[in-house]
Design a protein around this motif. Sequence first.
Motif, PDB file in Angstrom:
ATOM      1  N   ARG A 199       7.286   4.216   0.201  1.00 36.44           N
ATOM      2  CA  ARG A 199       5.869   4.032  -0.128  1.00 36.44           C
ATOM      3  C   ARG A 199       5.238   5.308  -0.706  1.00 36.44           C
ATOM      4  O   ARG A 199       4.028   5.464  -0.685  1.00 36.44           O
ATOM      5  CB  ARG A 199       5.096   3.562   1.108  1.00 36.44           C
ATOM      6  N   THR A 233      -2.839   6.525   0.875  1.00 30.04           N
ATOM      7  CA  THR A 233      -3.488   7.045   2.079  1.00 30.04           C
ATOM      8  C   THR A 233      -3.602   8.563   2.022  1.00 30.04           C
ATOM      9  O   THR A 233      -4.622   9.134   2.444  1.00 30.04           O
ATOM     10  CB  THR A 233      -2.687   6.640   3.327  1.00 30.04           C
ATOM     11  N   SER A 281       0.850  -1.188   0.000  1.00 30.68           N
ATOM     12  CA  SER A 281       0.000   0.000   0.000  1.00 30.68           C
ATOM     13  C   SER A 281       0.889   1.242   0.000  1.00 30.68           C
ATOM     14  O   SER A 281       1.954   1.263   0.630  1.00 30.68           O
ATOM     15  CB  SER A 281      -0.912   0.010   1.227  1.00 30.68           C
TER      16      SER A 281
END
Length: 281
Positions: free
Chosen positions: A32, A85, A2
């Motif tokens: 990330r 996110t 993710s």
Amino acid sequence: MSHRADILMITYRSAGYLDLSLPRLLETLGERDRVWLWHNGDDEATLEALRPFLADDRVHRFHHSRENVRLREPTNWLWQESAATYVSKVDDDCRVSPGWLDTFAAAHEDNPELGVVGSWRHPESDFFPELAERKITSLAGGHRLMRNLWVQGSGYLLRRELVERHDGIREEESFTGYCIRIARAGAVNGFYFPFVREDHMDDPRSSYTLIRSDADLRERMPLSARANGVTTVADWTAQLEQSARVLQTASLDPRAYAGWRRRVTSARKRARRLVGRPARW
């Protein structure tokens, strides 16, 4: 895996800055995090400066719009296509600070009520503690924020779940208007404090600026300067100074911004009166 943050950089006639802004942004990424690039127009010098970065593993996607569609469409493109996110945008004329992403992500993780956390692009001379202190608040995890209903559209970190909840930037809505809209719905926005600096290179006070004369300003003409009828470096600098004062004095009551453009203009004028300077725009 993710992804934590997807960061958009929109480029337009920025060859003189791009070799400073984009490498700095890439240096600040974690494992990330990814950069998305959108180029407006056909300026060959800017495209030439971009090409070496298109094969960089940290650059996830590239889109070329032959038309200059400005900011809303590219921003919504990232917000709608990303699954990270957090989402962000860094302007092609801005150099972010090392560690900005880690700092802002940690603040978000410790404080779920946060909406948009922003970098601060103004020099120390534009900060007035006596004006700002009422807006500086302590958060969980030892973080602090100079609250404001909106932040600048560069060097920020926004929870993507808020985009899912409130959609993207609407027609005729600016990023400022979007920030005010999600604040009205309960999001807490503001500038991380102590400030995490972003060097706005189109500020004539930046050591990297290409705007040193009125002719330079006419050639480069930032959107905000054009929108306010600015024609000289002195007036552009005054606008930037005033914008910093507005951020430190503007109301935190979302109800005060029902007609937010008029309210922000009024806040600018009040900020000038506080320091005894006449409003020019």
